[in-house]
Design a protein around this motif. Structure first.
Motif, PDB file in Angstrom:
ATOM      1  N   ALA A 120       0.816  -1.219   0.000  1.00  0.00           N
ATOM      2  CA  ALA A 120       0.000   0.000   0.000  1.00  0.00           C
ATOM      3  C   ALA A 120       0.849   1.270   0.000  1.00  0.00           C
ATOM      4  CB  ALA A 120      -0.932   0.007   1.213  1.00  0.00           C
ATOM      5  N   LYS A 121       2.090   1.164   0.447  1.00  0.00           N
ATOM      6  CA  LYS A 121       2.911   2.353   0.639  1.00  0.00           C
ATOM      7  C   LYS A 121       4.111   2.432  -0.298  1.00  0.00           C
ATOM      8  CE  LYS A 121       1.690   2.475   5.610  1.00  0.00           C
ATOM      9  NZ  LYS A 121       0.434   1.773   5.425  1.00  0.00           N
ATOM     10  N   TRP A 122       4.321   1.407  -1.118  1.00  0.00           N
ATOM     11  CA  TRP A 122       5.580   1.349  -1.880  1.00  0.00           C
ATOM     12  C   TRP A 122       5.733   2.533  -2.818  1.00  0.00           C
ATOM     13  CZ3 TRP A 122       8.815  -1.856   0.314  1.00  0.00           C
ATOM     14  CH2 TRP A 122      10.069  -2.018  -0.274  1.00  0.00           C
ATOM     15  N   SER A 123       4.693   2.869  -3.508  1.00  0.00           N
ATOM     16  CA  SER A 123       4.774   3.999  -4.437  1.00  0.00           C
ATOM     17  C   SER A 123       5.021   5.306  -3.676  1.00  0.00           C
ATOM     18  CB  SER A 123       3.474   4.088  -5.248  1.00  0.00           C
ATOM     19  OG  SER A 123       3.374   5.328  -5.884  1.00  0.00           O
ATOM     20  N   TYR A 124       4.294   5.484  -2.619  1.00  0.00           N
ATOM     21  CA  TYR A 124       4.385   6.744  -1.874  1.00  0.00           C
ATOM     22  C   TYR A 124       5.752   6.939  -1.230  1.00  0.00           C
ATOM     23  CZ  TYR A 124       2.654  10.659   0.918  1.00  0.00           C
ATOM     24  OH  TYR A 124       2.437  11.912   1.449  1.00  0.00           O
ATOM     25  N   MET A 125       6.257   5.887  -0.613  1.00  0.00           N
ATOM     26  CA  MET A 125       7.509   6.013   0.139  1.00  0.00           C
ATOM     27  C   MET A 125       8.692   6.396  -0.741  1.00  0.00           C
ATOM     28  SD  MET A 125       7.355   2.905   2.978  1.00  0.00           S
ATOM     29  CE  MET A 125       7.206   1.582   1.770  1.00  0.00           C
ATOM     30  N   PHE A 126       8.626   5.996  -2.004  1.00  0.00           N
ATOM     31  CA  PHE A 126       9.755   6.287  -2.883  1.00  0.00           C
ATOM     32  C   PHE A 126       9.394   7.361  -3.907  1.00  0.00           C
ATOM     33  CE2 PHE A 126      10.125   1.900  -1.354  1.00  0.00           C
ATOM     34  CZ  PHE A 126      11.258   2.070  -0.571  1.00  0.00           C
ATOM     35  N   GLY A 127       8.442   8.193  -3.539  1.00  0.00           N
ATOM     36  CA  GLY A 127       8.099   9.334  -4.381  1.00  0.00           C
ATOM     37  C   GLY A 127       7.628   8.947  -5.775  1.00  0.00           C
ATOM     38  N   GLY A 128       7.030   7.778  -5.902  1.00  0.00           N
ATOM     39  CA  GLY A 128       6.477   7.375  -7.190  1.00  0.00           C
ATOM     40  C   GLY A 128       7.483   6.694  -8.117  1.00  0.00           C
ATOM     41  N   GLN A 129       8.703   6.568  -7.646  1.00  0.00           N
ATOM     42  CA  GLN A 129       9.734   5.931  -8.485  1.00  0.00           C
ATOM     43  C   GLN A 129       9.418   4.471  -8.756  1.00  0.00           C
ATOM     44  OE1 GLN A 129      14.578   5.048  -8.194  1.00  0.00           O
ATOM     45  NE2 GLN A 129      13.535   6.027  -6.511  1.00  0.00           N
ATOM     46  N   LEU A 130       8.807   3.817  -7.793  1.00  0.00           N
ATOM     47  CA  LEU A 130       8.475   2.400  -7.914  1.00  0.00           C
ATOM     48  C   LEU A 130       6.996   2.232  -7.613  1.00  0.00           C
ATOM     49  CD1 LEU A 130      11.530   1.222  -5.827  1.00  0.00           C
ATOM     50  CD2 LEU A 130      11.164   0.567  -8.210  1.00  0.00           C
ATOM     51  N   ASN A 131       6.453   1.104  -8.007  1.00  0.00           N
ATOM     52  CA  ASN A 131       5.081   0.803  -7.603  1.00  0.00           C
ATOM     53  C   ASN A 131       4.898  -0.696  -7.513  1.00  0.00           C
ATOM     54  OD1 ASN A 131       5.366   0.870 -10.464  1.00  0.00           O
ATOM     55  ND2 ASN A 131       3.144   0.729 -10.673  1.00  0.00           N
ATOM     56  N   ALA A 132       3.849  -1.094  -6.826  1.00  0.00           N
ATOM     57  CA  ALA A 132       3.649  -2.507  -6.528  1.00  0.00           C
ATOM     58  C   ALA A 132       2.271  -2.953  -7.017  1.00  0.00           C
ATOM     59  CB  ALA A 132       3.783  -2.731  -5.020  1.00  0.00           C
ATOM     60  N   PRO A 133       2.159  -3.191  -8.323  1.00  0.00           N
ATOM     61  CA  PRO A 133       0.832  -3.481  -8.894  1.00  0.00           C
ATOM     62  C   PRO A 133       0.369  -4.916  -8.679  1.00  0.00           C
ATOM     63  CG  PRO A 133       2.491  -3.430 -10.620  1.00  0.00           C
ATOM     64  CD  PRO A 133       3.206  -3.089  -9.342  1.00  0.00           C
ATOM     65  N   VAL A 134       0.496  -5.380  -7.483  1.00  0.00           N
ATOM     66  CA  VAL A 134       0.073  -6.744  -7.152  1.00  0.00           C
ATOM     67  C   VAL A 134      -1.455  -6.828  -7.070  1.00  0.00           C
ATOM     68  CG1 VAL A 134       0.188  -6.288  -4.664  1.00  0.00           C
ATOM     69  CG2 VAL A 134       0.463  -8.621  -5.485  1.00  0.00           C
ATOM     70  N   THR A 135      -1.998  -7.982  -7.380  1.00  0.00           N
ATOM     71  CA  THR A 135      -3.415  -8.224  -7.123  1.00  0.00           C
ATOM     72  C   THR A 135      -3.535  -9.314  -6.065  1.00  0.00           C
ATOM     73  OG1 THR A 135      -4.004  -7.661  -9.386  1.00  0.00           O
ATOM     74  CG2 THR A 135      -5.633  -8.916  -8.125  1.00  0.00           C
ATOM     75  N   ILE A 136      -4.311  -9.024  -5.057  1.00  0.00           N
ATOM     76  CA  ILE A 136      -4.521  -9.984  -3.984  1.00  0.00           C
ATOM     77  C   ILE A 136      -5.957 -10.450  -4.064  1.00  0.00           C
ATOM     78  CG2 ILE A 136      -4.543 -10.304  -1.476  1.00  0.00           C
ATOM     79  CD1 ILE A 136      -2.430  -7.909  -1.491  1.00  0.00           C
ATOM     80  N   ARG A 137      -6.128 -11.678  -4.494  1.00  0.00           N
ATOM     81  CA  ARG A 137      -7.491 -12.190  -4.566  1.00  0.00           C
ATOM     82  C   ARG A 137      -7.822 -12.874  -3.251  1.00  0.00           C
ATOM     83  NH1 ARG A 137      -9.936 -17.543  -7.376  1.00  0.00           N
ATOM     84  NH2 ARG A 137     -12.082 -17.167  -6.706  1.00  0.00           N
ATOM     85  N   SER A 138      -8.931 -12.451  -2.704  1.00  0.00           N
ATOM     86  CA  SER A 138      -9.262 -12.887  -1.373  1.00  0.00           C
ATOM     87  C   SER A 138     -10.714 -13.344  -1.389  1.00  0.00           C
ATOM     88  CB  SER A 138      -9.060 -11.669  -0.485  1.00  0.00           C
ATOM     89  OG  SER A 138      -9.513 -11.905   0.770  1.00  0.00           O
ATOM     90  N   ILE A 139     -10.940 -14.540  -0.928  1.00  0.00           N
ATOM     91  CA  ILE A 139     -12.282 -15.118  -1.046  1.00  0.00           C
ATOM     92  C   ILE A 139     -13.019 -15.081   0.295  1.00  0.00           C
ATOM     93  CG2 ILE A 139     -13.584 -17.177  -1.728  1.00  0.00           C
ATOM     94  CD1 ILE A 139     -11.226 -17.974  -3.497  1.00  0.00           C
TER      95      ILE A 139
END
Ligand SMILES: Cc1ncc(C[n+]2csc(CCOP(=O)(O)OP(=O)(O)O)c2C)c(N)n1
Ligand SMILES: Cc1ncc(C[n+]2csc(CCOP(=O)(O)OP(=O)(O)O)c2C)c(N)n1
Ligand SMILES: [Mg+2]
Ligand SMILES: [Mg+2]
Lengths: 327, 313, 327, 313
Positions: C99-118
């Motif tokens: 949830a914080k990866w993009s923010y913490m590094f000023g948008g340099q990186l991002n974590a476009p994972v999908t978590i499927r939860s049933i």
């Protein structure tokens, strides 16, 4: 009479418990360090021994689970998390186990663990070292959630939490540690008897806070008073299970509601307070729409520049009230 | 409680599940009875035992109240958890069985804490944590081993290694098929035993538990075994796994812990086939009586939905 | 034309993604089993290989973290949790990291994972095998939360989630698996373009649901229609970030609001929807107080007797509406 | 980047912290420079490196942009993370340094996933996970070892064992003072190295990494070392722990990885004291130039508070 600080009040709560209840013991990270958790636990290890004050490996999950397990066996354990952020490793023991242990076994067993969790933020510590997740725990039936905002409550709610037969999350905020007050003698109070408390009377607006935001609400409301706005201030104290009765009565009188919360907005405690009120008052009760002041929709920033805008403070609250309500 | 009674009780539950008399999921441990029976012989009511999802044998090991087990599985208010738990949530406080729940590894740190409590209470009581091979893949298991060792906690980890975690054979999940290497990595004394040999399990647990009571320390027993039914409910041949063959199952059935014990005793002339038959009949009767009784009991009161969420009201 | 089930719609979403995006891979428990997650992932391992469809050890924390890490490296991973309850072991990777990866590094990186939860409950599975914790995730800035309630969305929101550059929690409910509909051809839609959707028009009350509770709302509202009550039904679809605009407009028209949620009440999505509305409409808008139907304040019971009272259903909703509102 | 530059940079940061020029907490790795330097020599820009809270050396190992480090530590918008991170949140995407954050062990499974991505992408790239001895106590580390092994993930775990987790010495937290036993338990090839010997670290990591690129597999290096400063910020003698003595620190300073290298080279006549002096001067100049530049840079724009929460807007 010498005033006690909020952090010393916590320490004296621990001291009382350790002295009077041999079943009390404490585990967590930093308990043998003189600085880890401010001085809220200073020298407890020296006074009560390293058997009862256990500094642990970096294993939040096992340590929290161990506290839960010990509580099932007649002990009154307290597990300390120096930052709430670290507890994300310990959610199973809290939510799947402790919160449900009594219910799953039809009341045959219970898990009276106390989980002390510290909100520790600011100072450019950034997104992973700043969180206030009290609203998460307030979502979970079976776990009591308390947030002392006053010096008196810092000690007394700790004692009530540890003596409670139910699991409790006790949340203190480092931004309150320097507050001072004269403490009354200790009188044990059952946690289920405690509800939100009116800290200041008024008849024009009801302002609700918890933990540090109660302090902000109080300070702001005092200044508002000199502007001629008479605010009534409530401190939630017990967030779960939440008893809205006194706040409801207040809103029926003031006809205005503002909730200030130190956590995020969406699905947070501020929405809960507002909803609990609006669903229970006649639709023509409020003069102005109910409002909330929370964190903006972003992780905690590291930058000092942003921190100033991120956290609510007195001035922002006063301005918000003046801009949003018509008295 | 003896292995044969546990076996018969679980077979009864399997049938009932098949016939839709039982509502919730049941995880049967048929084939694995020796472990709980061997360990339980060393326990006392003040010890603290935690199970998991497959825990009928664990609770019957220390509490022989078949009626309460059946009633609980049937969701009746006379059951071990007052009908609030079902098969996956069993407890018998007075016998030291402090709970079993279906979150894998969820009870392991709880048992650790129970052991820590014993140590602080200086009672000589110990904690038992029953877990499966799959549960050793959750990180909290490893945290618990370290904490147990570094704080000298009197806990016996009993790992029932039946080679499967639901449908997945060990070889698909871990580099080796045994797990006592984790105990060794944490300097915890451990022994790998034949999980279908009740005598060996008794001997090993008895030795460890005797030591633990004198000097708090963790120990770990790894018992290799096999479950005869599928992961959940009564079927033998489905829900059982990517790498499980009929042949494997047949071979493991030849290692039936109950037959092995009875045959060994018959060989040694301390038991006879006739006596075994009489016993089997008695067991069946015991099962039937308790089952019928449980069937007649009531479900919990509808009004109790909100009871016991908190102890304080 | 043969209708598709909700569970097959999920399967076809996976199929589309795996076929068209080599960066897509899936990991989680039960993926090589024919039964673990219904048939929503049936034979994917056979079709796309066990390298891309990875059945994992019982290690929710590492597996979720691994999906997050792979997403940072240009992959489009999906991690599957057959029950939401198991994710309590994986909170750090979700909340502190993804949830914080993009923010913490000023948008340099991002974590476009999908978590499927049933969401997988009922059938006397009890307190640890029943939870619907969508409100928790909706509390966290930085993570998108979607809950498909229709067959069409079951497929399409999955595709939008996986193609989103942000981390997404995709939550499906097994109680919806047998729903059927005719599916439109696939058209990729950016997730940030999606908002709550009106599924039924009406002008007397706005009913808001998500996931399974939308189905309940729809079914109940159809029956209400024959009683002469014209309900407008909204499906939240995207719970975080929550866009209240269309619901707001609806409430301004209907002047009544009911939110049905499959989770707990306190600090839940129902309070969020209600608060977002009441803080934004004039105080004299509503004819009746806003209401919510949620789970009672207790863990999920195991007993069949209690399950009936625990979960909302059509009849209860109709009765609640008739009892609570004056049309 | 060389050990001396890293050392000098951290000392600069220490001073600045002391003088309150730096706002957030800084975790200094002075004394531990050999590890990142030795490992990084084997890395390429497409590898995927994850650090933790004490990661100045890790990022400088692969990205020699001192200015960006200083700017980030000072919270300036020219920093590695645009001033949004500070010392505890560093990243340099183009050099393969994909992030460091202060949650202990938080990046370990992320690095695992980065390695898994490499394997799927068949790129021959590898993942590096830097972690401390304390981090090995979090369960997710053990889960990651198992998953890495069972899925043949090209990840090198680099454990910087400095014997402390904040104030707690290893002996208070684990039964043994080394942790490579965990790699062994998971059948992961491992080596215990002198963490203050850059040549040894280079050799070992080079051997492991060569193998990993050819055949995806996890490896673990345990490097024994010591930090000269306290756990956080610039102090030497407080915040350092229950079991840390001045004497220990002095002994460890004698094992300074930088002096050891330079002395060894001087002994072997491939380096001279004079050259060392010239180098030291150059290093200081480099530090000062970059520091001054960073000092002059701007803070992030106040208006950017809500930027980058999501990539989509
Ligand atoms: C945290 C969690 N993850 C996954 C599951 C699903 N699950 C239920 S039982 C089981 C297998 C556990 O295997 P093992 O520990 O070997 O026990 P066994 O079933 O073999 O007795 C799994 C994965 C669960 N209940 N809890
Ligand atoms: C999950 C979590 N628990 C606890 C902490 C507090 N903490 C910060 S650094 C640290 C010590 C970690 O020790 P180690 O991994 O050995 O790294 P070192 O500081 O020695 O480099 C601890 C316990 C944290 N940041 N995150
Ligand atoms: Mg198993
Ligand atoms: Mg360390």
């Amino acid at each position: 009479m010498i005033k006690t600080t909020y952090s010393d009040a916590i320490l004296s709560g621990f001291d009382y418990l350790l002295k009077n209840y041999p079943e009390v013991f404490i585990l967590g990270q930093g308990l043998w360090s003189p600085w880890y958790v401010g001085n809220t636990m200073k020298n407890l290890d020296k006074k009560y021994g390293k058997d009862r004050i256990i500094d642990t490996p970096v294993s939040e999950s096992a340590c929290t689970g161990a506290a839960v397990g010990a509580s099932i066996c007649g002990m009154k354990p307290i597990v300390v998390h120096p930052r709430m952020d670290f507890m994300l490793y310990a959610m199973d023991s809290i939510v799947n186990q402790a919160a449900k242990w009594s219910y799953m076994f039809g009341g045959q067993l219970n898990a009276p663990v106390t989980i002390r969790s510290i909100i520790n933020r600011g100072g450019s510590q950034g997104a992973q070292h700043s969180q206030a997740l009290h609203s998460w725990f307030a979502h979970i039936p079976g776990i009591r959630v308390v947030m002392p905002s006053t010096v008196q409550d810092a000690r007394d709610l700790l004692i009530s939490s540890v003596l409670s037969p139910d699991p409790v999350i006790y949340i203190d905020d480092r931004w309150l540690y320097e507050q001072t007050a004269n403490l009354k003698p200790i009188k044990e109070t059952p946690l289920n008897a405690l509800t939100p408390k009116c800290l200041k009377k008024g008849d024009q607006i009801t302002i609700v806070g918890s933990g540090y935001s109660t302090l902000l609400a109080l300070n702001a409301s005092k200044k508002l008073n000199s502007d001629g706005v008479r605010a009534e201030v409530f401190d939630l104290r017990v967030l779960n299970p939440f008893n809205s009765k006194s706040i409801l009565d207040s809103v029926l009188k003031t006809k205005r509601l503002l909730v200030i919360d130190s956590g995020w907005k969406s699905c947070g405690m501020a929405s809960e307070v507002i909803t609990s009120i609006v669903e229970n008052v006649p639709t023509n009760t409020l003069i102005d729409p109910p409002r909330r002041i929370t964190l903006p929709d972003c992780p905690a920033p590291s930058s000092e520049v942003h921190e100033k805008d991120y956290y609510p403070n007195e001035e922002k609250i006063i301005k918000f009230i003046n801009d949003s309500y018509y008295f | 409680m003896s292995m044969s009674v546990i076996r018969a009780a679980e077979i009864k539950i399997a049938e009932a599940k098949k016939n839709r008399l039982v509502k919730g999921p049941v995880h049967l441990g048929v084939g694995q009875e020796a472990i709980a029976v061997g360990v339980s012989k060393n326990l006392r009511n003040t010890d603290r035992i935690f199970g998991a999802h497959r825990s009928h044998s664990h609770i019957l090991g220390v509490d022989n109240d078949l009626h309460k087990l059946f009633a609980e599985v049937l969701g009746k208010n006379t059951g071990f958890s007052g009908g609030m738990g079902g098969s996956m949530h069993l407890a018998s406080k007075s016998k030291g069985f402090l709970g079993s729940v279906p979150i894998v590894t969820g009870t392991v740190p709880l048992a650790l804490g129970a052991g820590l409590a014993s140590k602080l209470q200086k009672s000589g009581d110990i904690a038992i944590s029953y877990l499966g091979d799959g549960a050793t893949e959750e990180g909290v298991f490893h945290e618990s081993l370290n904490f147990a060792k570094v704080s000298n906690i009197p806990i016996l980890f009993v790992v029932e290694n039946n080679l499967f975690s639901s449908h997945m054979h060990m070889s698909l999940r871990q580099p080796l098929n045994t797990i006592n290497r984790f105990a060794k990595a944490h300097e915890i004394e451990t022994k790998l035993v034949d999980g279908n040999d009740v005598a060996e399990i008794y001997r090993t647990s008895s030795e460890f538990i005797r030591k633990m009571r004198l000097q708090p320390e963790p120990y770990l027993i790894e018992a290799i075994t096999y479950r005869w039914f599928g992961h959940v409910d009564w079927r033998e041949d489905i829900d059982v796994g990517v790498a499980r063959s009929k042949k494997d199952l047949l071979n493991w059935k030849k290692r039936d812990p109950i037959k092995r014990l009875s045959n060994a005793m018959i060989d040694k002339k301390i038991w006879t086939i006739e006596k075994q038959h009489t016993l089997d009949l008695k067991v069946n009767e015991l099962i039937d009586v308790n089952w019928e009784k449980a069937l007649k009991d009531d479900f919990p009161d509808r009004k109790s939905l909100l009871d016991n969420v908190y102890k304080y009201d």
